[in-house]
Design an enzyme around this catalytic site. Structure first.
Site, PDB file in Angstrom:
ATOM      1  N   CYS A 119       0.869  -1.178   0.000  1.00 30.50           N
ATOM      2  CA  CYS A 119       0.000   0.000   0.000  1.00 30.50           C
ATOM      3  C   CYS A 119       0.900   1.221   0.000  1.00 30.50           C
ATOM      4  O   CYS A 119       2.047   1.139   0.397  1.00 30.50           O
ATOM      5  CB  CYS A 119      -0.913   0.022   1.225  1.00 30.50           C
ATOM      6  SG  CYS A 119      -2.219   1.277   1.108  1.00 30.50           S
ATOM      7  N   CYS A 129      -4.321   6.190   0.187  1.00 32.01           N
ATOM      8  CA  CYS A 129      -3.791   4.913  -0.308  1.00 32.01           C
ATOM      9  C   CYS A 129      -3.603   4.918  -1.824  1.00 32.01           C
ATOM     10  O   CYS A 129      -3.800   3.885  -2.474  1.00 32.01           O
ATOM     11  CB  CYS A 129      -4.721   3.772   0.085  1.00 32.01           C
ATOM     12  SG  CYS A 129      -4.909   3.564   1.865  1.00 32.01           S
ATOM     13  N   LYS A 199     -12.137  -5.151   3.212  1.00 35.66           N
ATOM     14  CA  LYS A 199     -11.556  -4.193   4.164  1.00 35.66           C
ATOM     15  C   LYS A 199     -12.513  -3.023   4.332  1.00 35.66           C
ATOM     16  O   LYS A 199     -12.822  -2.313   3.373  1.00 35.66           O
ATOM     17  CB  LYS A 199     -10.211  -3.707   3.643  1.00 35.66           C
ATOM     18  CG  LYS A 199      -9.552  -2.675   4.545  1.00 35.66           C
ATOM     19  CD  LYS A 199      -8.152  -2.338   4.079  1.00 35.66           C
ATOM     20  CE  LYS A 199      -7.513  -1.291   4.969  1.00 35.66           C
ATOM     21  NZ  LYS A 199      -6.141  -0.971   4.557  1.00 35.66           N
ATOM     22  N   ARG A 209      -2.544   4.354  12.723  1.00 31.57           N
ATOM     23  CA  ARG A 209      -2.128   5.502  11.914  1.00 31.57           C
ATOM     24  C   ARG A 209      -0.992   6.273  12.582  1.00 31.57           C
ATOM     25  O   ARG A 209      -0.241   6.948  11.898  1.00 31.57           O
ATOM     26  CB  ARG A 209      -3.342   6.358  11.566  1.00 31.57           C
ATOM     27  CG  ARG A 209      -4.250   5.546  10.641  1.00 31.57           C
ATOM     28  CD  ARG A 209      -5.421   6.283  10.092  1.00 31.57           C
ATOM     29  NE  ARG A 209      -6.200   5.381   9.244  1.00 31.57           N
ATOM     30  CZ  ARG A 209      -7.443   5.597   8.866  1.00 31.57           C
ATOM     31  NH1 ARG A 209      -8.057   6.700   9.249  1.00 31.57           N
ATOM     32  NH2 ARG A 209      -8.058   4.723   8.094  1.00 31.57           N
ATOM     33  N   LYS A 252     -11.084  -7.649   7.346  1.00 35.41           N
ATOM     34  CA  LYS A 252     -10.469  -6.675   8.236  1.00 35.41           C
ATOM     35  C   LYS A 252     -11.441  -5.525   8.489  1.00 35.41           C
ATOM     36  O   LYS A 252     -12.017  -5.020   7.532  1.00 35.41           O
ATOM     37  CB  LYS A 252      -9.208  -6.150   7.565  1.00 35.41           C
ATOM     38  CG  LYS A 252      -8.485  -5.066   8.310  1.00 35.41           C
ATOM     39  CD  LYS A 252      -7.348  -4.559   7.479  1.00 35.41           C
ATOM     40  CE  LYS A 252      -6.686  -3.422   8.229  1.00 35.41           C
ATOM     41  NZ  LYS A 252      -5.613  -2.821   7.500  1.00 35.41           N
TER      42      LYS A 252
END
Ligand code: PBG
Length: 327
Positions: A119, A129, A199, A209, A252
Site C-alpha cells: 500500500c 492509499c 476491508k 495511523r 479486516k
C-alpha cells in the site's frame, strides 16, 4: 429432555472439556505485523499501541529469529520511508525499509514466512492509499487505475527482495489481477497474493495511523474502503479477488466483523485470514492497564473467537505474547 440430557456432564473436568473442545489456538495461527523505519536508530514505542515499537531496519534479523523461535505463522511488514511524495514512489524503492527488512529477515530466518503489506499510504505525503486526482465536481479522490501501476511496481520490489507473500491492502478495483500479471511477467510465479479482499472503512484503524504515520491529511477512506453496513458486498469483493487470482483472502477488522468472517468462510475454499487490528489491540491493552479485565484471558478469548468464526490465521499485534501464553 431434562433430566435425561445434561450438557454439563461434558464440562465437569478440565480433561473432559479438552476432549470435546472444537477449536484451539496455536502459535502458527498468528502473523505478527512489524513497522520498519528507514530513519530510526533505536526502537520507538508507539504511544497508541502499548508494547508495539517502530523498528530500525537493523533489528530485522533479530525479530525474524524471535518470530521463528516462537513458532509464529509469519510476519507482515510495513515501512516508514525517509521521504514521502504525492505518488508514494518510495514504496517502489528497492532499498526502501521494507525490501531491506525482507532481505535481512530471509537471510536470518529462511524458514520464516515473510509477508509484505502492499500500500502507499505510508509513502504518500497526503496519507491516502493512492495517487490523487480531481473528480468531476473538483473533489480530490484516489485515482484507481493510476494507483494500480505504483502498487504493482511496489509489489514487484517486495517480491524481488524475497517476500513469500504480498498483501495488497488498498482496496483499488483490479489490484489483484494487475499484481498477479506483473509478478508473473517478471518470473515471480511462486510469490503468493494475500488480498485484503474485504476491508472496511473502520474507526478501529486509529492507533495504527500513529504506528505507520499514515493518517490521511484530509478527508477519509470511505471512497475506497467498504461501508460497515454492507455484508453482501463482502461476497462480491471476495468473488472478484478469487477470479483475479488471489491465493488467500482477508477480512479486516476482525472482532466487529465476525459475521462477515463467517459468511466469507462459507463462500470460499481459499485460506482465510483476519486482521485483529490496532484498535482491537488497544482496547484490550487499555482495559487491562486500568485493571478492568484480565489481559491474557481476554486476548486468548478474542483470538479464539476469530478462529472459531472461520479464520485460518490471524494478523495480530498480540502474536508473540499469545504464543508465549499458549506454551
Ligand atoms: C493501509 C493499512 C491500514 C491498516 C493496515 N494496512 C490502515 C488504513 O487502512 O487506514 C490498519 C491496521 C491496523 O489498524 O492494525 N496500509
Amino acid at each position: 429432555m431434562f433430566p435425561t440430557i445434561r450438557p454439563r456432564r461434558l464440562r465437569r473436568t478440565a480433561a473432559l472439556r479438552a476432549l470435546v473442545r472444537e477449536v484451539r489456538l496455536d502459535p502458527a495461527d498468528f502473523v505478527l505485523p512489524l513497522f520498519f523505519s528507514e530513519t530510526l536508530a533505536e526502537p520507538r514505542p508507539v504511544g497508541t499501541m502499548p508494547g508495539v515499537d517502530q523498528l530500525p531496519v537493523s533489528h530485522a534479523a533479530n525479530i525474524a529469529r524471535e518470530a521463528l523461535a516462537a513458532g509464529l505463522g509469519g510476519v507482515i511488514l510495513f515501512g516508514l520511508p525517509k521521504e514521502k511524495d504525492a505518488r508514494g514512489e518510495a514504496a517502489c524503492d528497492p532499498n526502501g525499509p521494507v525490501p531491506q527488512a525482507v532481505r535481512r529477515m530471509k537471510d536470518a530466518a529462511p524458514d520464516l514466512v515473510v509477508m509484505t503489506d502492499t500500500c502507499v499510504d505510508e509513502y504518500t505525503d497526503h496519507g491516502h492509499c493512492g495517487v490523487l486526482t480531481q473528480d468531476r465536481r473538483g473533489v480530490m479522490v484516489v485515482d484507481n487505475d493510476a494507483t494500480l501501476d505504483v502498487l504493482a511496481r511496489s509489489a514487484l520490489e517486495q517480491a524481488k527482495a524475497g517476500a513469500d507473500i504480498v498483501a495488497p491492502s488498498y482496496m483499488m478495483d483490479g489490484r489483484v489481477g494487475v499484481i498477479r500479471r506483473t509478478l508473473d511477467a517478471e518470473g515471480f510465479t511462486d510469490v503468493a497474493i494475500l488480498s485484503y479482499a474485504v476491508k472496511y472503512a473502520s474507526a478501529f484503524y486509529g492507533p495504527f495511523r500513529e504506528a505507520a504515520d499514515c493518517a490521511p491529511k484530509f478527508g477519509d477512506r470511505t471512497g475506497y474502503q467498504m461501508d460497515p453496513g454492507n455484508a453482501r458486498e463482502a461476497l462480491r469483493e471476495l468473488a472478484l479477488d478469487e477470479a483475479e487470482g488471489a491465493d488467500m483472502v482477508m477480512v479486516k477488522p476482525a472482532l466487529p466483523y465476525l459475521d462477515i468472517l463467517a459468511r466469507v468462510r462459507e463462500q470460499t475454499n481459499l485460506p482465510l485470514a483476519a486482521y485483529n487490528v490496532s484498535g482491537e489491540y488497544a482496547m484490550i491493552k487499555a482495559a487491562a492497564k486500568a485493571g478492568m479485565l484480565d489481559e491474557k484471558r481476554a486476548t486468548l478469548e478474542a483470538l479464539l473467537s476469530i478462529k472459531r468464526a472461520g479464520a485460518d490465521f490471524i494478523l495480530t499485534y498480540h502474536a508473540l505474547d499469545a504464543a508465549q501464553w499458549l506454551d
